[in-house]
Design an enzyme around this catalytic site. Structure first.
Site, PDB file in Angstrom:
ATOM      1  N   PHE A 179       0.827  -1.218   0.000  1.00 11.33           N
ATOM      2  CA  PHE A 179       0.000   0.000   0.000  1.00 11.33           C
ATOM      3  C   PHE A 179       0.860   1.267   0.000  1.00 11.33           C
ATOM      4  O   PHE A 179       0.858   2.048  -0.968  1.00 11.33           O
ATOM      5  CB  PHE A 179      -0.948  -0.085   1.207  1.00 11.33           C
ATOM      6  CG  PHE A 179      -1.566   1.206   1.644  1.00 11.33           C
ATOM      7  CD1 PHE A 179      -2.153   2.069   0.725  1.00 11.33           C
ATOM      8  CD2 PHE A 179      -1.598   1.543   2.993  1.00 11.33           C
ATOM      9  CE1 PHE A 179      -2.741   3.259   1.147  1.00 11.33           C
ATOM     10  CE2 PHE A 179      -2.184   2.716   3.425  1.00 11.33           C
ATOM     11  CZ  PHE A 179      -2.750   3.581   2.501  1.00 11.33           C
ATOM     12  N   LEU A 198       5.744 -10.323  -1.927  1.00 13.89           N
ATOM     13  CA  LEU A 198       4.339 -10.420  -2.338  1.00 13.89           C
ATOM     14  C   LEU A 198       3.478 -11.189  -1.337  1.00 13.89           C
ATOM     15  O   LEU A 198       2.444 -11.752  -1.693  1.00 13.89           O
ATOM     16  CB  LEU A 198       4.221 -11.026  -3.753  1.00 13.89           C
ATOM     17  CG  LEU A 198       4.940 -10.233  -4.854  1.00 13.89           C
ATOM     18  CD1 LEU A 198       4.779 -10.894  -6.226  1.00 13.89           C
ATOM     19  CD2 LEU A 198       4.433  -8.784  -4.939  1.00 13.89           C
ATOM     20  N   ASP A 258      12.518 -11.921  -0.124  1.00 10.65           N
ATOM     21  CA  ASP A 258      12.279 -11.568   1.271  1.00 10.65           C
ATOM     22  C   ASP A 258      13.456 -10.763   1.826  1.00 10.65           C
ATOM     23  O   ASP A 258      14.616 -11.023   1.467  1.00 10.65           O
ATOM     24  CB  ASP A 258      12.144 -12.890   2.044  1.00 10.65           C
ATOM     25  CG  ASP A 258      11.381 -12.685   3.317  1.00 10.65           C
ATOM     26  OD1 ASP A 258      10.241 -13.163   3.382  1.00 10.65           O
ATOM     27  OD2 ASP A 258      11.934 -12.052   4.238  1.00 10.65           O
ATOM     28  N   ALA A 288       8.853  -2.751   3.978  1.00  8.54           N
ATOM     29  CA  ALA A 288       8.456  -4.172   4.085  1.00  8.54           C
ATOM     30  C   ALA A 288       8.295  -4.552   5.553  1.00  8.54           C
ATOM     31  O   ALA A 288       9.160  -4.262   6.376  1.00  8.54           O
ATOM     32  CB  ALA A 288       9.521  -5.048   3.434  1.00  8.54           C
ATOM     33  N   TYR A 332       4.148  -6.174  17.601  1.00  2.34           N
ATOM     34  CA  TYR A 332       4.369  -5.244  16.493  1.00  2.34           C
ATOM     35  C   TYR A 332       5.063  -3.965  16.978  1.00  2.34           C
ATOM     36  O   TYR A 332       6.043  -3.507  16.387  1.00  2.34           O
ATOM     37  CB  TYR A 332       3.013  -4.901  15.861  1.00  2.34           C
ATOM     38  CG  TYR A 332       3.067  -3.888  14.758  1.00  2.34           C
ATOM     39  CD1 TYR A 332       3.492  -4.254  13.479  1.00  2.34           C
ATOM     40  CD2 TYR A 332       2.695  -2.563  14.971  1.00  2.34           C
ATOM     41  CE1 TYR A 332       3.545  -3.320  12.454  1.00  2.34           C
ATOM     42  CE2 TYR A 332       2.735  -1.628  13.949  1.00  2.34           C
ATOM     43  CZ  TYR A 332       3.161  -2.011  12.693  1.00  2.34           C
ATOM     44  OH  TYR A 332       3.217  -1.084  11.682  1.00  2.34           O
ATOM     45  N   ASN A 363      -2.409   6.977  11.550  1.00  2.00           N
ATOM     46  CA  ASN A 363      -3.334   6.109  10.788  1.00  2.00           C
ATOM     47  C   ASN A 363      -3.341   6.489   9.312  1.00  2.00           C
ATOM     48  O   ASN A 363      -3.998   7.456   8.921  1.00  2.00           O
ATOM     49  CB  ASN A 363      -4.745   6.194  11.377  1.00  2.00           C
ATOM     50  CG  ASN A 363      -4.832   5.481  12.718  1.00  2.00           C
ATOM     51  OD1 ASN A 363      -4.192   5.881  13.693  1.00  2.00           O
ATOM     52  ND2 ASN A 363      -5.592   4.414  12.778  1.00  2.00           N
ATOM     53  N   ILE A 405     -19.319  -0.252  14.094  1.00  2.12           N
ATOM     54  CA  ILE A 405     -18.511   0.676  14.902  1.00  2.12           C
ATOM     55  C   ILE A 405     -18.288   0.015  16.259  1.00  2.12           C
ATOM     56  O   ILE A 405     -19.244  -0.378  16.937  1.00  2.12           O
ATOM     57  CB  ILE A 405     -19.200   2.044  15.044  1.00  2.12           C
ATOM     58  CG1 ILE A 405     -19.210   2.744  13.674  1.00  2.12           C
ATOM     59  CG2 ILE A 405     -18.488   2.904  16.091  1.00  2.12           C
ATOM     60  CD1 ILE A 405     -19.786   4.148  13.672  1.00  2.12           C
TER      61      ILE A 405
END
Ligand code: UD2
Length: 315
Positions: free
Chosen positions: A16, A38, A59, A80, A147, A176, A207
């Site tokens: 993205f 990918l 990778d 990545a 993360y 965001n 929501i």
């Protein structure tokens, strides 16, 4: 913008954010290598530039292909990653191999190849749920997911590589991010990609909680601009910058705006709040504004309208 470099590598360039960066680099006349396995990126995101780039399918954990992709590049944009927070909770070790060891490989490749600067995608997740607002870079990070730990460790390694080896590094803490090409397919995808898909399919959205929670939404092209400014600014070593807009929107208001743009009349379905959901998030962008002269160009309404147009035409 005129670039101070001629050739760049974008890891995760089929994803993205990465693919929008590739578009802008190609547009500005830069030679671009893309490395992507990918796993979540798509080749179709690069259709419009495929004749102008060199694509390496592989990778970031694979040093050989990384070496090939870095060769001759002055700048690396490192996008990545395993980007799903939930996935890192389910697979803390596997995700760390990509997000930590993979990033270390990128930094080390950069060092060995004499790359001038690496721009790393970090995240507002490093702040955790501290109630202090807006978030500023001098706050003590409080990661609350694998993360977030992985992104913070990337920042610490970037700092170390700068001190030990003199590598120029800039870490951008994305808030965001939204825009065309964001994948709406998981319940944990970005809320805007999910809501626009609902609007396009004329179904109601969910929501979580009362919808009063707020986020600092930044349009993907503004994130690209922040990356380019960070790469271009030469007298800048080892920096961490918030990358947001400093403006916030509630989830209720978001659905209202999307209803207006799309003409949907569906009412949202209110569900139990997500566990661990933070109530408010907002970036203090004084540092990136003063040091990189960064100013978000897209108002939320404009960015949302452009994103809606894309979802309507591509789904
Ligand atoms: C963002 C990042 C995440 C991590 C985190 C750190 C994205 C896509 N995610 O998570 O990677 O950095 O910040 O704090 O940028 N919501 C709904 N309905 C839906 C989907 C979401 O109400 O169908 C709500 C959700 O409960 C939350 C808000 O919308 O309150 C934003 O959700 P999100 O998943 O887009 O992003 P966030 O801030 O939880």
């Amino acid at each position: 913008m005129k670039f101070t470099f001629k050739k760049a590598l974008v890891t995760g360039g089929a994803g993205f954010i990465g693919s929008h960066l590739v578009d802008a680099l190609v547009d500005g006349g830069c030679r671009v290598n893309v490395l992507d396995n990918l796993a979540s990126g798509k080749l179709s995101n690069l259709d419009q530039v495929k004749e102008y780039i060199t694509f390496y399918k592989g990778d970031i954990q694979d040093q050989k292909i990384l070496d090939k992709a870095i060769n001759g590049c002055e700048v690396i944009f490192h996008e990545a990653a395993v980007v799903s927070v939930t996935k890192t909770v389910k697979q803390p070790v596997e995700s760390a191999l990509v997000n930590e060891i993979g990033t270390l490989n990128v930094l080390d490749g950069a060092r060995r190849h004499g790359v001038k600067r690496v721009i790393l995608a970090s995240s507002s997740a490093v702040y955790g749920d501290s109630p202090e607002l807006p978030k500023h870079e001098s706050m003590t990070p409080k990661p609350q997911s694998p993360y977030a730990v992985q992104k913070l460790s990337n920042e610490i390694y970037a700092d170390l590589y700068s001190t030990l080896y003199g590598l120029g590094t800039v870490c951008l803490r994305y808030f965001n991010v939204y825009g065309p090409r964001q994948d709406p397919s998981s319940p944990y995808s970005g809320v805007i990609s999910i809501f626009l898909t609902c609007a396009n399919e004329k179904t109601s959205c969910r929501i979580y909680g009362d919808g009063k929670q707020t986020r600092d939404f930044i349009f993907v092209k503004d994130v690209v601009q922040a990356n380019l400014l960070a790469a271009n600014a030469m007298a800048l070593e080892n920096k961490v910058f918030n990358t947001g807009t400093s403006k916030t929107t509630s989830i209720n208001h978001l659905w209202q705006l999307i209803s207006d743009i799309s003409g949907t009349r569906e009412n949202p379905e209110y569900c139990e709040a997500r566990s661990g959901d933070i109530l408010e998030s907002a970036a203090n962008i004084n540092q990136i504004s003063s040091e990189l002269n960064f100013k978000p160009e897209f108002s939320f309404k404009n960015g949302l309208a452009l994103t809606w147009k894309w979802y309507r035409n591509n789904n």
